[in-house]
Design a protein around this motif. Structure first.
Motif, PDB file in Angstrom:
ATOM      1  N   SER A 112     -13.273  12.963  -3.952  1.00 43.23           N
ATOM      2  CA  SER A 112     -14.650  12.640  -3.549  1.00 43.23           C
ATOM      3  C   SER A 112     -14.782  12.378  -2.059  1.00 43.23           C
ATOM      4  O   SER A 112     -15.873  12.056  -1.581  1.00 43.23           O
ATOM      5  N   GLY A 113     -13.692  12.513  -1.309  1.00 43.39           N
ATOM      6  CA  GLY A 113     -13.761  12.302   0.131  1.00 43.39           C
ATOM      7  C   GLY A 113     -12.433  12.629   0.788  1.00 43.39           C
ATOM      8  O   GLY A 113     -11.409  12.769   0.105  1.00 43.39           O
ATOM      9  N   LEU A 114     -12.458  12.739   2.115  1.00 47.54           N
ATOM     10  CA  LEU A 114     -11.229  13.063   2.852  1.00 47.54           C
ATOM     11  C   LEU A 114     -11.342  12.592   4.297  1.00 47.54           C
ATOM     12  O   LEU A 114     -12.441  12.426   4.831  1.00 47.54           O
ATOM     13  N   PRO A 115     -10.203  12.367   4.956  1.00 48.18           N
ATOM     14  CA  PRO A 115     -10.229  11.961   6.359  1.00 48.18           C
ATOM     15  C   PRO A 115     -10.367  13.163   7.293  1.00 48.18           C
ATOM     16  O   PRO A 115      -9.993  14.286   6.940  1.00 48.18           O
ATOM     17  N   ILE A 136       0.835  -1.200   0.000  1.00 52.95           N
ATOM     18  CA  ILE A 136       0.000   0.000   0.000  1.00 52.95           C
ATOM     19  C   ILE A 136       0.869   1.249   0.000  1.00 52.95           C
ATOM     20  O   ILE A 136       0.546   2.251  -0.654  1.00 52.95           O
ATOM     21  N   GLY A 137       1.995   1.195   0.712  1.00 52.12           N
ATOM     22  CA  GLY A 137       2.895   2.345   0.759  1.00 52.12           C
ATOM     23  C   GLY A 137       3.443   2.735  -0.593  1.00 52.12           C
ATOM     24  O   GLY A 137       3.813   3.900  -0.811  1.00 52.12           O
ATOM     25  N   GLU A 138       3.511   1.785  -1.540  1.00 55.89           N
ATOM     26  CA  GLU A 138       4.043   2.066  -2.868  1.00 55.89           C
ATOM     27  C   GLU A 138       3.029   2.740  -3.780  1.00 55.89           C
ATOM     28  O   GLU A 138       3.410   3.356  -4.777  1.00 55.89           O
ATOM     29  N   VAL A 139       1.747   2.612  -3.480  1.00 56.51           N
ATOM     30  CA  VAL A 139       0.725   3.177  -4.372  1.00 56.51           C
ATOM     31  C   VAL A 139      -0.072   4.301  -3.723  1.00 56.51           C
ATOM     32  O   VAL A 139      -0.834   4.991  -4.407  1.00 56.51           O
ATOM     33  N   MET A 140       0.072   4.511  -2.415  1.00 55.52           N
ATOM     34  CA  MET A 140      -0.736   5.518  -1.728  1.00 55.52           C
ATOM     35  C   MET A 140      -0.320   6.934  -2.122  1.00 55.52           C
ATOM     36  O   MET A 140       0.769   7.177  -2.639  1.00 55.52           O
ATOM     37  N   THR A 141      -1.221   7.882  -1.873  1.00 56.07           N
ATOM     38  CA  THR A 141      -0.944   9.303  -2.041  1.00 56.07           C
ATOM     39  C   THR A 141      -0.497   9.855  -0.698  1.00 56.07           C
ATOM     40  O   THR A 141      -1.213   9.743   0.297  1.00 56.07           O
ATOM     41  N   SER A 142       0.706  10.452  -0.666  1.00 61.30           N
ATOM     42  CA  SER A 142       1.271  10.933   0.602  1.00 61.30           C
ATOM     43  C   SER A 142       0.741  12.306   1.005  1.00 61.30           C
ATOM     44  O   SER A 142       0.604  12.599   2.193  1.00 61.30           O
ATOM     45  N   GLU A 143       0.468  13.161   0.020  1.00 59.45           N
ATOM     46  CA  GLU A 143      -0.072  14.486   0.307  1.00 59.45           C
ATOM     47  C   GLU A 143      -1.584  14.375   0.473  1.00 59.45           C
ATOM     48  O   GLU A 143      -2.306  14.258  -0.517  1.00 59.45           O
ATOM     49  N   VAL A 144      -2.043  14.399   1.708  1.00 55.93           N
ATOM     50  CA  VAL A 144      -3.452  14.121   1.990  1.00 55.93           C
ATOM     51  C   VAL A 144      -4.202  15.398   2.338  1.00 55.93           C
ATOM     52  O   VAL A 144      -3.798  16.133   3.244  1.00 55.93           O
ATOM     53  N   VAL A 145      -5.299  15.641   1.640  1.00 59.65           N
ATOM     54  CA  VAL A 145      -6.209  16.723   2.006  1.00 59.65           C
ATOM     55  C   VAL A 145      -7.036  16.223   3.178  1.00 59.65           C
ATOM     56  O   VAL A 145      -7.616  15.139   3.121  1.00 59.65           O
ATOM     57  N   ARG A 146      -7.115  17.001   4.242  1.00 57.62           N
ATOM     58  CA  ARG A 146      -7.779  16.539   5.458  1.00 57.62           C
ATOM     59  C   ARG A 146      -8.636  17.638   6.068  1.00 57.62           C
ATOM     60  O   ARG A 146      -8.475  18.811   5.755  1.00 57.62           O
ATOM     61  N   ALA A 147      -9.525  17.214   6.950  1.00 61.49           N
ATOM     62  CA  ALA A 147     -10.358  18.155   7.699  1.00 61.49           C
ATOM     63  C   ALA A 147     -10.152  17.903   9.186  1.00 61.49           C
ATOM     64  O   ALA A 147      -9.586  16.882   9.585  1.00 61.49           O
ATOM     65  N   HIS A 148     -10.619  18.860  10.012  1.00 59.48           N
ATOM     66  CA  HIS A 148     -10.577  18.698  11.461  1.00 59.48           C
ATOM     67  C   HIS A 148     -12.004  18.689  12.001  1.00 59.48           C
ATOM     68  O   HIS A 148     -12.966  18.918  11.260  1.00 59.48           O
ATOM     69  N   ARG A 149     -12.153  18.443  13.284  1.00 58.96           N
ATOM     70  CA  ARG A 149     -13.485  18.334  13.875  1.00 58.96           C
ATOM     71  C   ARG A 149     -14.377  19.522  13.533  1.00 58.96           C
ATOM     72  O   ARG A 149     -15.549  19.364  13.220  1.00 58.96           O
ATOM     73  N   ASP A 150     -13.793  20.739  13.607  1.00 61.66           N
ATOM     74  CA  ASP A 150     -14.611  21.946  13.472  1.00 61.66           C
ATOM     75  C   ASP A 150     -14.601  22.530  12.054  1.00 61.66           C
ATOM     76  O   ASP A 150     -15.074  23.645  11.850  1.00 61.66           O
ATOM     77  N   THR A 151     -14.071  21.786  11.077  1.00 62.88           N
ATOM     78  CA  THR A 151     -14.095  22.284   9.701  1.00 62.88           C
ATOM     79  C   THR A 151     -15.544  22.391   9.236  1.00 62.88           C
ATOM     80  O   THR A 151     -16.323  21.442   9.359  1.00 62.88           O
ATOM     81  N   ALA A 152     -15.906  23.566   8.701  1.00 60.08           N
ATOM     82  CA  ALA A 152     -17.301  23.827   8.328  1.00 60.08           C
ATOM     83  C   ALA A 152     -17.706  23.082   7.060  1.00 60.08           C
ATOM     84  O   ALA A 152     -16.870  22.736   6.221  1.00 60.08           O
ATOM     85  N   PHE A 153     -19.003  22.856   6.940  1.00 62.91           N
ATOM     86  CA  PHE A 153     -19.588  22.164   5.793  1.00 62.91           C
ATOM     87  C   PHE A 153     -19.109  22.773   4.482  1.00 62.91           C
ATOM     88  O   PHE A 153     -18.617  22.066   3.591  1.00 62.91           O
ATOM     89  N   LYS A 154     -19.233  24.089   4.345  1.00 60.93           N
ATOM     90  CA  LYS A 154     -18.871  24.737   3.081  1.00 60.93           C
ATOM     91  C   LYS A 154     -17.386  24.624   2.793  1.00 60.93           C
ATOM     92  O   LYS A 154     -16.976  24.491   1.638  1.00 60.93           O
ATOM     93  N   GLU A 155     -16.562  24.661   3.820  1.00 61.36           N
ATOM     94  CA  GLU A 155     -15.122  24.511   3.624  1.00 61.36           C
ATOM     95  C   GLU A 155     -14.791  23.110   3.125  1.00 61.36           C
ATOM     96  O   GLU A 155     -13.910  22.924   2.286  1.00 61.36           O
ATOM     97  N   ILE A 156     -15.493  22.105   3.636  1.00 62.80           N
ATOM     98  CA  ILE A 156     -15.284  20.734   3.167  1.00 62.80           C
ATOM     99  C   ILE A 156     -15.643  20.625   1.691  1.00 62.80           C
ATOM    100  O   ILE A 156     -14.911  20.018   0.897  1.00 62.80           O
ATOM    101  N   ARG A 158     -15.576  22.999  -0.481  1.00 59.11           N
ATOM    102  CA  ARG A 158     -14.526  23.705  -1.233  1.00 59.11           C
ATOM    103  C   ARG A 158     -13.282  22.831  -1.393  1.00 59.11           C
ATOM    104  O   ARG A 158     -12.667  22.801  -2.459  1.00 59.11           O
ATOM    105  N   LEU A 159     -12.914  22.134  -0.341  1.00 62.69           N
ATOM    106  CA  LEU A 159     -11.738  21.269  -0.414  1.00 62.69           C
ATOM    107  C   LEU A 159     -11.935  20.155  -1.445  1.00 62.69           C
ATOM    108  O   LEU A 159     -11.034  19.861  -2.240  1.00 62.69           O
ATOM    109  N   LEU A 160     -13.102  19.538  -1.416  1.00 59.23           N
ATOM    110  CA  LEU A 160     -13.379  18.470  -2.370  1.00 59.23           C
ATOM    111  C   LEU A 160     -13.345  18.992  -3.804  1.00 59.23           C
ATOM    112  O   LEU A 160     -12.792  18.344  -4.706  1.00 59.23           O
TER     113      LEU A 160
END
Length: 241
Positions: A36-39, A6-26, A28-30
């Protein structure tokens, strides 16, 4: 036999959110990163959950239902749920995410991630280190990269890793040809029991989509065929002439 991790095919630069990230900001990130999704992670980068486009749609629908049924009852909603009203209505990542998140480690095989995605019907898996901190993400698209290997690369691994390294055969013991990921095995092996080992091992090579078995053998060292009970007359029951 080496297979891709998995380490050979994964994407290392990950777009992420935090607990308080707002709906609209999420949203925008997508949109900005065309994903289509983020951790969702905490302050230590440990994965709390995952948000997908489907989660956002469900959150939007839930807010619509709450807005119609409880337009003037936000204080009561806060007391009933024990959470701030904006979280209860799904306007932050904490209220939108799917949790707990399924995660994988970089040293696991690509096949492990594929089985996990299929079993749980998810499109992405956060990759975490030994301390469960986010270090990457793997998607179905990443897993499909193994099928971009050339036929020559696949053939080389079948010969070197399967025939020679794993099974101890000579490189020319089996004629190996590959076309569009389909492996054809031809030749004469010493023992019948070697054939299923060669075929199964060829199937495990990354990028293989099928195996055509045209192998023969010199010595049949397989189990004897089962003896079926006779359905004819026994000699003692044959009529006398």
């Amino acid at each position: 036999m080496k297979t891709q991790s998995i380490g050979e095919v994964m994407t290392s630069e990950v777009v992420r959110a935090h607990r308080d990230t707002a709906f609209k900001e999420i949203v925008r990130l997508l949109d900005r990163h065309r994903i289509s999704g983020l951790p969702v992670v905490d302050r230590d980068d440990k994965v709390l959950g995952v948000i997908s486009g489907a989660d956002l749609v469900r959150g939007q629908l839930a807010r619509g239902e709450q807005g119609r049924g409880h337009r003037f009852r936000l204080p009561a909603l806060r007391r009933a749920t024990g959470a701030p009203a904006e979280e209860a209505l799904g306007t932050t990542a904490e209220g939108l995410m799917t949790t707990p998140a399924l995660t994988v480690h970089p040293e696991q095989r690509v096949q492990d991630a594929a089985r996990l995605m299929e079993r749980h019907r998810v499109e992405r898996l956060p990759v975490v280190d030994e301390e469960d901190r986010l270090i990457g993400i793997v998607t179905r698209r990443d897993l499909l990269r193994v099928f971009l290997r050339t036929d020559e690369e696949i053939r080389g691994q079948v010969v070197d890793d399967v025939l020679v390294a794993s099974l101890g055969l000579s490189p020319d013991a089996v004629a190996v040809s590959v076309r569009d990921g389909m492996v054809t095995l031809e030749g004469l092996l010493e023992r019948r029991s070697e054939i299923p080992l060669v075929v199964r091992s060829a199937w495990r090579v990354d990028g293989v989509i099928g195996v055509v078995n045209s192998l023969a053998f010199r010595v049949d060292d397989g189990p004897p065929p089962a003896r079926l009970p006779s359905r004819g007359f026994s000699p003692s029951r044959l009529p006398e002439r």
